[in-house]
Design an enzyme around this catalytic site. Structure first.
Site, PDB file in Angstrom:
ATOM      1  N   GLU A 160       0.827  -1.203   0.000  1.00  0.00           N
ATOM      2  CA  GLU A 160       0.000   0.000   0.000  1.00  0.00           C
ATOM      3  C   GLU A 160       0.869   1.263   0.000  1.00  0.00           C
ATOM      4  OE1 GLU A 160      -2.882  -0.204   3.150  1.00  0.00           O
ATOM      5  OE2 GLU A 160      -4.149  -1.579   2.035  1.00  0.00           O
ATOM      6  N   CYS A 170      11.518  16.854   2.234  1.00  0.00           N
ATOM      7  CA  CYS A 170      12.927  17.040   2.621  1.00  0.00           C
ATOM      8  C   CYS A 170      13.744  17.583   1.446  1.00  0.00           C
ATOM      9  CB  CYS A 170      13.508  15.721   3.124  1.00  0.00           C
ATOM     10  SG  CYS A 170      13.843  14.534   1.811  1.00  0.00           S
ATOM     11  N   GLU A 316      -6.617  -7.804   0.053  1.00  0.00           N
ATOM     12  CA  GLU A 316      -6.971  -7.691   1.471  1.00  0.00           C
ATOM     13  C   GLU A 316      -8.417  -7.250   1.614  1.00  0.00           C
ATOM     14  OE1 GLU A 316      -4.569  -5.090   3.860  1.00  0.00           O
ATOM     15  OE2 GLU A 316      -2.717  -5.696   2.872  1.00  0.00           O
TER      16      GLU A 316
HETATM   17  C1  GAL Z   1      -3.992  -2.463   5.178  1.00  0.00           C
HETATM   18  C2  GAL Z   1      -2.537  -2.900   5.270  1.00  0.00           C
HETATM   19  C3  GAL Z   1      -2.378  -4.104   6.161  1.00  0.00           C
HETATM   20  C4  GAL Z   1      -3.156  -3.917   7.439  1.00  0.00           C
HETATM   21  C5  GAL Z   1      -4.600  -3.666   7.085  1.00  0.00           C
HETATM   22  C6  GAL Z   1      -5.518  -3.503   8.272  1.00  0.00           C
HETATM   23  O1  GAL Z   1      -4.103  -1.110   4.865  1.00  0.00           O
HETATM   24  O2  GAL Z   1      -2.017  -3.211   4.009  1.00  0.00           O
HETATM   25  O3  GAL Z   1      -1.003  -4.289   6.447  1.00  0.00           O
HETATM   26  O4  GAL Z   1      -2.638  -2.823   8.129  1.00  0.00           O
HETATM   27  O5  GAL Z   1      -4.685  -2.487   6.352  1.00  0.00           O
HETATM   28  O6  GAL Z   1      -6.821  -3.166   7.865  1.00  0.00           O
END
Ligand code: GAL
Length: 684
Positions: A160, A170, A316
Site C-alpha cells: 500500500e 525534505c 486484502e
Molecule cells: C492495510 C494494510 C495491512 C493492514 C490492514 C488492516 O491497509 O495493508 O497491512 O494494516 O490495512 O486493515
C-alpha cells in the site's frame, strides 16, 4: 515489430487453476506448533494463496547485508508441501530500526519540516537514494534466494504505497522534484507559463529556486501543488519499478504486483497500472455504512478500469472488524461472503484477507483475522471455510471479463486539482461527486466502467463526467468527438473548467465542451452548507424535481433545451438547472446543481434511455446487483442481494447453479437476505 508484453498474470492463473483464496500470512509472529496448525487449517479452508513476509525486513536482514532466510525457507517449503502459492513480498514495506538509525536521512519530512520517526511503519522518503538502494538490494536477495522455489507464484512489492507517507518535503525530495520538473518542462519559462507565476510575484529564473509546496503564509501556488502530487506519485512508482526491474532480471516469468488501497488519493493507480503485471486492491468497506457496498463497487470499477478490464486480485479485506476506525463494526453473518463475491462479480480473480491469524500483540491485535483470537471453532472461521469451499466451485470465473456500456470518466489529475484550496466551494469533493452519479447508475442495474479520459471510448454508449474540473483540451476533444459520433454524455457542474496546468479554459465555462452541451456558464453561485436550492420542471415532460443542493450557477443557453429550472424565489429564478442538447448524432445532458437522489435518478434514467443502455438483468428488485463475466465461450452471472429481505429472481433462460456441486439448471433463484447466486451459462 515489437513483441507483445508477456502475460505473466496468466502464469499465476494457470498455477491456481481457478480463483485465489487466502490472506496475509505472518508466521513470524507465531511458534512452530501454531504454524503447523495454520497449515492444516489453511488446507481445510481451501486456502491456495497467501501474501507472505510483507513486514519481514527486520527479521530477514537483521543487520546490513546479513541476510537470513532460514525461517522463511521452512515456511516456503511448508507452503509448497501443502499446495499453497506465495504472493511473496520483497519485504520492503517497513524499513528496519537499524537502517533508520544508520541513515536518519531516509526518514520522511512533513510540509512544516517535522521529521516522522520510526516506530510505526512506512517511514521512508520515497526519493531517498539510500532507501531505494537498500530496498532493491533486499528485493534482489529475496528473488535470487527464492527464484526456483515451488511455492513462489507472484511478487508482492512494498505494501500500500503512500497510505501513510505519500509526500516528503525534505531536501532530497526537493532535488528530485526539480529533476522531475526539468524533465517535464525543459526550460523555466515553460514552467512559469504553466504555473501562472506572474501572479503574486512567483516568477522563477532557474529550476534551482523551486522547492516542494512547503508550509507557506497562504495558499501555495495551485499548479505547483498539482505537479507535486504528480511527482510524489511518480516518486513512489519509481520505488516500485526499481524493485520490479530487479525481480524481472532474476525471475522473468513471475508476475509482479503491489496492493493499492481502495479510495486512496495519493497514488495515481492509472499511471502505475501499465508498470504492473496484474493489479491488486485492498478493500475495507465500513459495515456501519448502509451503502458501503456501493462505495466498494465504485472502487472495484476504478481498479478494473485502470487494469484495462483485466482481472485483478482482492489482496486484502477484513474477515470481520478492522481496528482503525473510531468505531469498528463487525460483519454480520453472511456479509463477508456477500462482499467477497461482490469483488469477484466485479472482476476479481482472488479473494484474500488481512490477515490469516489475528495478531496477539502490536497495533493490529483487534483487527479481525481468518483465525480469530478465539480460535478456529468460531463463527468467523466457519464463514471463511465455507467461502473457501464455494469459491472452489466456480473456477471458470478466473480470467473472465466484464463488458459494460457506461463509462464514468475519472482520473487522478482531476481528483487532485478539484480538491485544491481556494475554490468556489470546498464542498465539491471528488469521490462524493462521482458517487452522486455512480449510485443512480448502480441502482439502475447497468454495468459501469470507470476510465481515464484517454481510454478507448469505442465500447461505450454513455459517458459520465461528474464535476470533472480538470479536463485538457485534448481530452475534451475526444469526448466531443464521442458525442458527435452518436454517444451520450451526462456532465455535471464544475466540469471542463481548467487545463492540465490548472489554468482556466477561457470564454465561459465549460469552454471546451460548450458546443457539445449547447450552453455557457457565466458565474458560479455555490450554496451554503445545508442550504437547499428549489427546482422546478421546465414542462410536463420533465422530471418532477424536489430540490438541489451544494451548487447553482448562471447557465446561458446556446442551443440546449432546459429540463429543469432553479425556482427562486431568489435572484436565480428561471435560470436552467438541467439541460439537454443534440450534438451531431449524440445527446449531451448537463446538470447545474446537485439534485436530490430521486431527481438525479430520473436524469440518469433519461441519459441511459437516450443512449440505449439497459440493465444487466432487467426487472431486479432494488438492492440486488447483477454482473456478467464473459469468457471465450461461456459467461457467469453473479447475483448479489445487498438487502435484508429475501428476493425471488426469474432468469430469462436456464443457467447452471455453480454453487451447488451438482450444477443443476435453474430458471428461478431464491436469494436469502445477503444471499449470492453464481450462475453459469450452459456449457460452463
Ligand atoms: C492495510 C494494510 C495491512 C493492514 C490492514 C488492516 O491497509 O495493508 O497491512 O494494516 O490495512 O486493515
Amino acid at each position: 515489430m515489437n513483441s507483445p508484453a508477456p502475460d505473466r498474470a496468466r502464469n499465476l492463473r494457470a498455477r491456481l487453476g481457478g480463483l485465489g483464496f487466502g490472506g496475509d500470512y505472518n508466521p513470524e509472529q507465531w511458534d512452530a506448533a501454531t504454524r503447523a496448525e495454520d497449515l492444516h487449517l489453511m488446507n481445510e479452508a481451501g486456502v491456495n494463496l497467501v501474501n507472505l513476509a510483507v513486514f519481514a525486513w527486520a527479521r530477514v536482514e537483521p543487520a546490513r547485508d546479513a541476510y537470513d532466510f532460514g525461517f522463511f525457507d521452512t515456511v516456503m517449503d511448508d507452503l509448497a508441501a501443502h499446495g499453497i502459492t506465495a504472493n511473496l513480498a520483497t519485504m520492503t514495506a517497513s524499513p528496519p530500526p537499524w537502517l533508520a538509525a544508520e541513515h536518519p536521512e531516509i526518514l520522511p519530512v512533513t510540509a512544516s519540516g517535522g521529521v516522522l520517526s520510526p516506530g510505526g511503519r512506512q517511514h521512508f522518503c520515497p526519493s531517498s537514494p539510500v532507501f531505494r538502494d537498500r530496498a532493491v538490494r533486499l528485493a534482489e536477495a529475496v528473488a535470487a534466494h527464492y527464484r526456483d522455489h515451488p511455492a513462489l507464484g507472484v511478487w508482492h512489492v512494498g505494501n500500500e504505497y503512500g497510505i501513510h507517507v505519500a509526500e516528503c518535503f525534505c531536501d532530497t525530495s526537493a532535488a528530485d522534484f526539480r529533476r522531475w520538473l526539468t524533465d517535464r518542462y525543459g526550460d523555466i519559462d515553460a514552467l512559469n507559463d504553466a504555473w501562472s507565476t506572474d501572479f503574486w510575484s512567483q516568477r522563477y529564473t532557474g529550476f534551482d529556486q523551486i522547492a516542494p509546496p512547503r508550509a507557506a503564509p497562504t495558499y501555495p501556488n495551485p499548479s505547483q501543488q498539482l505537479d507535486f502530487k504528480r511527482f510524489s506519485s511518480d516518486a513512489l512508482r519509481t520505488c516500485f519499478t526499481l524493485e520490479r526491474d530487479a525481480l524481472r532480471r532474476i525471475t522473468p516469468d513471475v508476475p509482479v504486483t503491489t496492493n493499492f488501497l481502495a479510495g486512496h488519493k495519493s497514488v495515481d493507480v492509472q499511471r502505475w497500472a501499465p508498470e504492473m503485471d496484474l493489479l491488486a486492491l485492498d478493500s475495507y468497506p465500513d459495515p456501519h455504512e448502509e451503502s458501503a457496498h456501493i462505495g466498494a463497487a465504485l472502487s472495484y470499477d476504478v481498479l478494473r478500469g485502470a487494469a484495462d478490464g483485466r482481472p485483478w486480485l482482492l489482496t486484502e479485506q477484513a474477515p470481520s472488524a478492522v481496528n482503525w476506525r473510531d468505531r469498528n463494526a463487525g460483519k454480520s453473518p453472511g456479509r463477508m461472503r456477500l462482499w467477497s463475491w461482490q469483488a469477484v462479480a466485479q472482476g476479481a480473480d482472488a479473494v484474500m484477507y488481512f490477515q490469516w491469524r489475528q495478531s496477539r500483540g502490536g497495533a493490529e491485535k483487534f483487527h479481525s483475522g481468518m483465525v480469530p483470537h478465539a480460535g478456529a471453532e468460531t463463527r468467523v472461521h466457519a464463514e471463511v471455510r465455507e467461502l473457501g469451499r464455494e469459491l472452489a466451485l466456480a473456477p471458470e470465473l478466473a480470467g473472465t471479463r466484464l463488458r459494460n456500456e457506461v463509462a464514468i470518466v475519472f482520473d487522478w489529475d482531476n481528483w487532485w486539482a478539484l480538491e485544491l484550496d481556494s475554490h468556489p466551494s470546498n464542498g465539491v469533493q471528488c469521490l462524493d461527486r462521482v458517487l452522486d452519479h455512480y449510485t443512480p447508475l448502480f441502482e439502475a442495474g447497468v454495468g459501469i466502467d470507470v476510465v481515464h479520459p484517454s481510454a478507448d471510448l469505442s465500447p461505450y454508449k454513455l459517458l459520465v463526467l461528474p464535476s470533472h474540473y480538470l479536463l485538457s483540451a485534448e481530452h475534451a476533444a475526444r469526448i466531443a468527438a464521442f458525442v458527435a459520433a452518436g454517444g451520450g454524455l451526462l456532465a455535471s457542474f464544475f466540469t471542463g473548467i481548467v487545463d492540465e496546468h490548472d489554468r482556466v479554459h477561457m470564454g465561459g465555462y465549460p469552454a471546451p465542451l460548450g458546443d457539445v452541451l449547447g450552453l455557457r456558464v457565466e458565474e458560479f453561485w455555490p450554496a451554503a452548507e445545508g442550504e437547499t436550492v428549489a427546482l422546478r420542471a421546465a414542462d410536463a415532460n420533465s422530471p418532477a424535481p424536489a430540490a438541489g443542493s451544494l451548487w447553482r450557477e448562471d447557465v446561458k443557453l446556446a442551443g440546449a433545451r432546459p429540463e429543469l429550472f432553479f425556482a427562486g424565489p431568489d435572484w436565480d429564478d428561471d435560470r436552467p438547472a438541467a439541460t439537454v442538447h443534440t450534438h451531431g448524432a449524440g445527446t449531451a445532458r448537463y446538470v447545474a446543481t446537485r439534485p436530490d437522489p430521486g431527481t438525479m435518478r430520473a436524469l440518469v434514467d433519461r441519459a441511459l434511455a437516450d443512449a440505449g443502455v439497459g440493465a444487466v438483468l432487467p426487472g431486479l428488485p432494488a438492492g440486488v446487483q447483477a454482473t456478467l463475466r464473459h469468457g471465450a465461450d461461456h459467461d457467469v452471472l453473479v447475483l448479489l442481494n445487498h438487502t435484508e429481505e429475501k428476493h425471488e429472481v426469474s432468469l430469462p433462460a436456464g443457467r447452471l447453479d455453480l454453487l451447488d456441486v451438482r450444477r443443476p439448471a435453474v430458471r428461478h433463484v431464491t436469494l436469502a437476505p445477503r444471499g449470492v447466486a453464481v450462475l453459469g451459462s450452459a456449457g460452463t
